[in-house]
Design an enzyme around this catalytic site. Structure first.
Site, PDB file in Angstrom:
ATOM      1  N   ASP A  36      -7.415  82.298  49.886  1.00 43.39           N
ATOM      2  CA  ASP A  36      -8.275  83.466  49.698  1.00 43.39           C
ATOM      3  C   ASP A  36      -9.642  83.160  50.299  1.00 43.39           C
ATOM      4  OD1 ASP A  36      -9.527  81.817  47.830  1.00 43.39           O
ATOM      5  OD2 ASP A  36      -9.891  83.452  46.430  1.00 43.39           O
TER       6      ASP A  36
ATOM      7  N   ASP B 103      -3.723  81.590  38.379  1.00 37.94           N
ATOM      8  CA  ASP B 103      -4.265  80.288  38.740  1.00 37.94           C
ATOM      9  C   ASP B 103      -5.439  79.991  37.832  1.00 37.94           C
ATOM     10  OD1 ASP B 103      -7.055  80.769  40.253  1.00 37.94           O
ATOM     11  OD2 ASP B 103      -5.682  82.429  40.662  1.00 37.94           O
TER      12      ASP B 103
ATOM     13  N   CYS C  61       2.904  60.547  24.675  1.00 40.06           N
ATOM     14  CA  CYS C  61       3.052  61.347  25.888  1.00 40.06           C
ATOM     15  C   CYS C  61       3.958  60.614  26.871  1.00 40.06           C
ATOM     16  CB  CYS C  61       1.700  61.609  26.532  1.00 40.06           C
ATOM     17  SG  CYS C  61       1.863  62.612  28.020  1.00 40.06           S
TER      18      CYS C  61
ATOM     19  N   CYS D 236       4.209  61.386  30.063  1.00 48.06           N
ATOM     20  CA  CYS D 236       3.810  61.611  31.458  1.00 48.06           C
ATOM     21  C   CYS D 236       3.476  60.269  32.131  1.00 48.06           C
ATOM     22  CB  CYS D 236       2.646  62.596  31.557  1.00 48.06           C
ATOM     23  SG  CYS D 236       0.988  61.907  31.544  1.00 48.06           S
TER      24      CYS D 236
ATOM     25  N   CYS E 230      -0.046  58.583  31.256  1.00 42.49           N
ATOM     26  CA  CYS E 230      -0.165  57.939  29.938  1.00 42.49           C
ATOM     27  C   CYS E 230       0.744  56.717  29.858  1.00 42.49           C
ATOM     28  CB  CYS E 230       0.156  58.934  28.836  1.00 42.49           C
ATOM     29  SG  CYS E 230      -1.012  60.300  28.781  1.00 42.49           S
TER      30      CYS E 230
ATOM     31  N   HIS F 185      -3.278  64.905  33.185  1.00 43.43           N
ATOM     32  CA  HIS F 185      -2.397  64.898  32.020  1.00 43.43           C
ATOM     33  C   HIS F 185      -2.438  66.265  31.325  1.00 43.43           C
ATOM     34  CE1 HIS F 185      -1.218  64.104  27.795  1.00 43.43           C
ATOM     35  NE2 HIS F 185      -2.325  64.777  27.534  1.00 43.43           N
TER      36      HIS F 185
END
Ligand SMILES: [Zn+2]
Length: 676
Positions: free
Chosen positions: A366, A522, A633, A635, A638, A660
């Site tokens: 954009d 977004d 967590c 992820c 972590c 995270h």
């Protein structure tokens, strides 16, 4: 920039107290006033400097803090004077002895009308987005709310007592922040000056970062007290719970009992009433703002390898996680043009390769209208933008728009001009797109100022033949108002249409947004929360949020450390020792080698010098250490750096914590709206 105004009251305490100062009768007519002011000419002082009451002094300290950092225009200040009426801080006045505090209700009504307070304030606020009112009961009476010129693009924030509440309308744009005896105790500051003191604290918070925090306050004034919570000296535990752990409703549990529902968020639509394009999918794009970290960062020694190229050697979140935590990336033209070097690289490599994002995943472009909101015309031509999207390999390209927000939304002529300009640009964009050999997906953007104008804009875009449209200019709009806009648009939406909400990801409203036809959005707010404010820096799948533990480097706190050294409170070496001890204790705690209390003590021992409030940090830090959320967590961040994720310290930890949070947000989103 958010235009901010402060409206405060005059105080009895003034710099000078001459025996013959002005009284109420001197203000009745101009000629008397001029004559009397001459007699007191030697005391003439700008209003901002004349008052010496506690509230005023603390407030002015806060104003100076903001101006030192961001310049004079960051905030304007007006004073409700019981003598002069509504005056700017720069107006030169002489000492007077008039106060609303000694008047009865009917006297206040009569006198305030005579000196034009309501009328002048009504005219004044029109130019501002965010207005803070620091007024006691009787001064609020003198203001005589509501203000007819107030509008939905504004936030009018009142620091006021419980008894003032009934004078403040209980609806947008009015926001009431109660400041009472309990708060005076908890902040350990006298009630008389407390409002000014709170503003001073707020200013201290704002200057810690860029202006994003002010934007956050504007978007959600409830964050104001949240971010001040850490300054409370004697926080009642329930108050901490309420103010610091207030979380957005978890996305994964949208069906809550009535007690959790927020006004305007429950639609109670049956499936057949959903927008025609409803598929149960919501696409999430993350705006690209150079969010990268050093993959080889040495957390133990806090160093990066020397001579590294922060573009080539650093990595984006999608290069760390096995799968990106977003469906696509939004890149504004202003970001592409951030520097000559960057622009040249992107021109050479194309957008996907530059951000190293899978070619199969969409990158949306954009023009970044916020950057030219104050220009008469957008600085781009349609052909130029079409070629730019195509050449750089964008998958979706948005037509050229002009924002209709703030003052521009208030001016009927100007908003129509911007509305028509945005519409003509969209028409032109699609026409030239069809004539050229373009392969990206064209998106038409709608700008408006109320539900009806957005509806008309969306209707036009659909008529023009767009299959992808964006709703812009809603970043600062309340969730409730966004829902009103979507309700207007919903009946027009054909089943093939993508509707992207620009800059908006409100976890508590995803479901109604989606049901009403929005299916893409977004936002970077989850990412930025990692380092903005206290108390909600680390997010979890359950919806619980935690404070990150601040262990700032001694090196990075030069001024503060210098001051402490000058005051003889310790040497640089001693502070460095405390810092290292805090870090090492946290790591030992993580390994199970140190008790919670010992760890907390080590952290607070350093925090006592470097941090802002030991007692509140104690409660927040105990909670996060007790729960050890980084261990739960799964992820990759972590898993690999463990407790470092929760330490508030430098880009490599703070931004990773943001990654995270994005992971958590996306995971909750996909639980609600699974992929095909
Ligand atoms: Zn994690």
């Amino acid at each position: 920039m958010i235009k901010t105004l402060i409206v405060t009251s005059c105080t009895g305490e003034k710099l000078f107290h001459p025996g013959h100062q002005l009284t109420q009768s001197d203000f009745v007519d101009d000629s008397t006033l001029i004559k009397r002011e001459k007699e007191l000419a030697e005391y003439k002082t700008p209003a901002g400097k004349l008052y010496t009451g506690m509230q005023h002094q603390r407030l002015m300290e806060g104003v100076s803090t903001l101006r030192d950092r961001f310049g004079k225009d960051i905030v304007d200040l007006y004073i409700v004077s019981a003598g002069y009426g509504l005056i700017s801080e720069s107006k030169e006045i002489v000492p007077y002895e008039v106060t609303f505090n000694s008047m009865t209700g009917s006297e206040i009504a009569r006198w305030s009308a005579q000196i034009g307070i309501h009328k002048d304030l009504n005219a004044l606020i029109q130019d501002y987005n965010l207005v803070f009112f620091l007024l006691g009961d009787k001064y609020l009476k003198a203001v005589n709310l509501p203000l007819e010129s107030a509008n939905d693009c504004q936030k009018l924030v009142f620091f006021a007592s419980g008894t003032s509440k009934k004078m403040i309308p209980n609806e947008a744009p009015y926001c009431f922040i109660e400041v009472g005896q309990e708060d005076a105790k908890s902040f350990s500051y006298g009630l008389v000056g407390l409002k000014g003191y709170l503003f001073k604290l707020l200013a201290q918070e704002i200057v810690k970062g860029d202006l994003a925090l002010l934007e956050d306050y504007y978007r959600d004034p409830s964050l104001i007290m949240t971010s001040l919570g850490k300054y409370r000296k004697t926080p009642a535990p329930e108050c901490i719970q309420l103010r610091l752990f207030e979380t957005d409703e978890p996305v994964s549990k949208p069906k809550k009992g009535n007690q959790m529902s927020k006004p305007g968020l429950e639609l109670n639509l049956s499936r057949s009433e959903f927008a025609k394009n409803y598929t149960g999918h919501m696409r999430y794009f993350i705006p690209e703002w150079d969010d990268r970290v050093d993959p080889n960062y040495d957390f133990l020694n806090d160093v990066s390898v020397g001579n590294r190229d922060t573009y080539k050697d650093d990595v984006y979140a999608h290069e760390i996680y096995p799968k990106p935590n977003y469906d696509g990336i939004l890149v504004s033209k202003v970001i592409v043009e951030g520097s000559k070097k960057k622009k040249a690289l992107i021109e050479q490599m194309g957008i996907h390769d530059f951000i190293r994002f899978d070619q199969a995943r969409p990158v949306m472009g954009d023009c970044g209208a916020f950057d030219y909101v104050n220009e008469y015309l957008p600085p781009f031509e349609t052909e130029e933008i079409l070629d730019y999207y195509q050449r750089l390999g964008f998958n979706i390209g948005v037509s050229i728009d002009h924002l209709i927000v703030g003052q521009y939304a208030q001016d009927p002529k100007e908003r129509m001009r911007r509305y028509n300009l945005t519409k003509r640009n969209a028409e032109d964009f699609l026409k030239k797109y069809k004539e050229g050999h373009y392969t990206f997906l064209p998106s038409g953007i709608a700008q408006g100022w109320d539900p009806k104008s957005y509806r008309d804009a969306a209707a036009d875009l659909i008529d023009m033949g767009y299959t992808h449209i964006c709703l812009g200019g809603l970043v600062r709009t309340t969730t409730k108002d966004i829902i009103e806009i979507l309700k207007e648009i919903k009946p027009l939406i054909p089943d093939y249409l993508t509707v992207h909400l620009f800059g908006i990801a409100r976890p508590d409203a995803l479901q109604p947004f989606c049901q009403l036809g929005a299916n893409a959005m977004d936002s970077a707010s989850q990412l930025r929360r990692a380092w903005l404010g206290t108390g909600a820096n680390y997010h979890t799948l359950s919806g619980q949020m935690y404070a990150a533990i601040r262990v700032p480097p001694v090196e990075g706190h030069g001024v503060r450390v210098k001051k402490m050294v000058a005051e003889g409170r310790g040497t640089i070496e001693q502070f460095k020792k405390l810092e290292m001890n805090a870090l090492q204790s946290l790591r030992a705690y993580d390994r199970g080698e140190l008790s919670l209390d010992e760890t907390l003590n080590a952290v607070l021992e350093y925090d006592k010098y470097i941090g802002d409030d030991r007692d509140v940090h104690q409660i927040l830090y105990r909670k996060v250490l007790e729960d050890m959320p980084w261990k739960q967590c799964d992820c990759v961040i972590c898993k690999s750096i463990g407790i470092e994720t929760i330490i508030f310290r430098g880009n490599n930890r703070n931004r990773r914590r943001g990654f995270h949070n994005t992971y958590v947000f996306y995971k909750r989103l996909k639980q609600l709206y699974p992929d095909d």
